[in-house]
Design an enzyme around this catalytic site. Sequence first.
Site, PDB file in Angstrom:
ATOM      1  N   HIS A 142       6.272 -11.511   1.429  1.00  0.00           N
ATOM      2  CA  HIS A 142       5.034 -11.949   1.567  1.00  0.00           C
ATOM      3  C   HIS A 142       4.639 -12.266   0.753  1.00  0.00           C
ATOM      4  O   HIS A 142       4.507 -12.836  -0.632  1.00  0.00           O
ATOM      5  CB  HIS A 142       4.325  -9.654   1.670  1.00  0.00           C
ATOM      6  N   LYS A 167       0.268   2.017   1.534  1.00  0.00           N
ATOM      7  CA  LYS A 167       1.401   2.335   2.500  1.00  0.00           C
ATOM      8  C   LYS A 167       1.963   3.608   2.876  1.00  0.00           C
ATOM      9  O   LYS A 167       3.034   3.680   3.683  1.00  0.00           O
ATOM     10  CB  LYS A 167       2.337   1.345   2.467  1.00  0.00           C
ATOM     11  N   CYS A 184      -0.934 -12.452   5.630  1.00  0.00           N
ATOM     12  CA  CYS A 184      -0.343 -12.698   4.221  1.00  0.00           C
ATOM     13  C   CYS A 184       1.461 -12.726   4.095  1.00  0.00           C
ATOM     14  O   CYS A 184       2.180 -12.847   2.828  1.00  0.00           O
ATOM     15  CB  CYS A 184       0.049 -11.817   3.534  1.00  0.00           C
TER      16      CYS A 184
HETATM   17  C1  LIG Z   1       6.121  -6.699   1.739  1.00  0.00           C
HETATM   18  C2  LIG Z   1       4.605  -6.260   0.897  1.00  0.00           C
HETATM   19  N1  LIG Z   1       4.424  -6.897   0.079  1.00  0.00           N
HETATM   20  C3  LIG Z   1       3.954  -7.060  -0.365  1.00  0.00           C
HETATM   21  C4  LIG Z   1       2.545  -5.832  -0.075  1.00  0.00           C
HETATM   22  C5  LIG Z   1       1.584  -6.137  -0.797  1.00  0.00           C
HETATM   23  O1  LIG Z   1       0.959  -4.769  -0.896  1.00  0.00           O
HETATM   24  P1  LIG Z   1      -0.261  -4.474  -2.056  1.00  0.00           P
HETATM   25  O2  LIG Z   1      -1.189  -5.186  -0.696  1.00  0.00           O
HETATM   26  O3  LIG Z   1      -0.513  -2.731  -1.397  1.00  0.00           O
HETATM   27  O4  LIG Z   1      -0.479  -4.715  -2.884  1.00  0.00           O
HETATM   28  C6  LIG Z   1       2.534  -6.122   1.345  1.00  0.00           C
HETATM   29  C7  LIG Z   1       1.460  -5.593   2.130  1.00  0.00           C
HETATM   30  O5  LIG Z   1       1.196  -6.111   3.014  1.00  0.00           O
HETATM   31  C8  LIG Z   1       3.569  -5.702   1.901  1.00  0.00           C
HETATM   32  O6  LIG Z   1       4.071  -5.652   3.409  1.00  0.00           O
END
Ligand SMILES: Cc1ncc(COP(=O)(O)O)c(C=O)c1O
Length: 421
Positions: free
Chosen positions: A135, A238, A378
């Site tokens: 991500h 989540k 993302c």
């Molecule tokens: C694998 C992964 N890492 C990091 C994130 C970032 O999470 P947050 O937006 O809650 O900071 C996400 C969000 O979709 C994710 O799926």
Amino acid sequence: MSNSESGSGVGSRAFDVDSIRADFPILNRKINGQQLVYLDNAATTQKPAQVIKSLTDYYEQTNANVHRGVHTLSIEATDGYELARTKVAKFINAPRREEVIWTRNTSESLNLVAATWAEANLSEGDNIVITMMEHHSNIVPWQQLAFKKGAEVRYLQHDDEGVIDIDGAGGVIDSRTKIVAATHMSNVLGTINPIAKLAELAHDVGALILVDAAQSVPHMPVDVQALDADFLCFSAHKMLGPTGIGVLWGRYDLLEAMPPYMFGGDMILEVTYEDANWNDLPYKFEAGTPNIADAFATGAAVDYLSALGMENVWKHEQELTAYAMEQVLSLDNVKVLGPQDPALRGGVISFIHDTIHPHDLGTALDQQGIAIRTGHHCAMPLVRSYGVVAAARASFYIYNTKSEVDAFVNGISETEGYFSR
Ligand SMILES: Cc1ncc(COP(=O)(O)O)c(C=O)c1O
């Protein structure tokens, strides 16, 4: 202690999807005149009444600032805030509750490690190893740090099905590697990465392993000790919890040696006009009034999942994913990204349609009440590596059913019919 035992007296509950669904008021909603089918759980999950109630209870009965009052409300607020930390620590089998740091989300947890531990420990010529399926939150902080330090970001390769080339990892991780930062489960491919093996390779060269567990902690039993992790990050939203709160777990000795991330109230021990020194863990990393209400609600979310048992949560999602994969793979014109074998993946199915743009598909499904995600998720470099700029994604959670999977697959077929007219 297993996750199913970690509910601080919450007891256990049979995994019955109908009774689970009854806890989620939003699932009664109609969207465009149709019953909502919510399949965007990798982005954020819905919230059960128990979590929503914990927020209203907190504001109606307890609201006060923490760690600074002698009055009853402040003591109750502090106790509840700290109890939620204990629940989270047990949920991931952390050796010590002080290792659980409240942040805003996974992104902030990752940035915290990059800006403190990595800032203090990386020098010119060192490298940071990540995977090709991260991500943006686990790419950009490392890139920025590498620019600043004259360090290098290296990538672990994966095959066409999104399975990490673990045999080739030894050629990427070397004596100049300071940290390996990998997603436990890809939010695009659904791949579950071999974290314990990566931890071994990292530790062999004296590097640390950071786990982006945003997509694993909500869905499967995660044990930081069994993974031999050094840092692990996830978000409450989540996993049935509220937005605006997340967790950084880190090994006590590492957190103890790290400089603070932000400065201000609560994170100090003593301040003079000339200088200051730092509070003990975890407060050193929690400057200012924290997100007290959402910590209470995160504790309620952990209770909810613990009562169901994370083994059961995982089993339900595996069954649903296998059922959905079989149907989606049988569709003509659809290419599923990631492992084709459901046993190698979690409940995230990203796909590309030969002729229908993901945004058109997402809009057409929304007309049928079905919420999926479309876009780059993302993970722009990863999605682009498949020769597209966007993909469609359905992702499942505890309240999803096989009939919702049917509605989703029928919805794709109906959309094909509409576009071929
Ligand atoms: C694998 C992964 N890492 C990091 C994130 C970032 O999470 P947050 O937006 O809650 O900071 C996400 C969000 O979709 C994710 O799926």
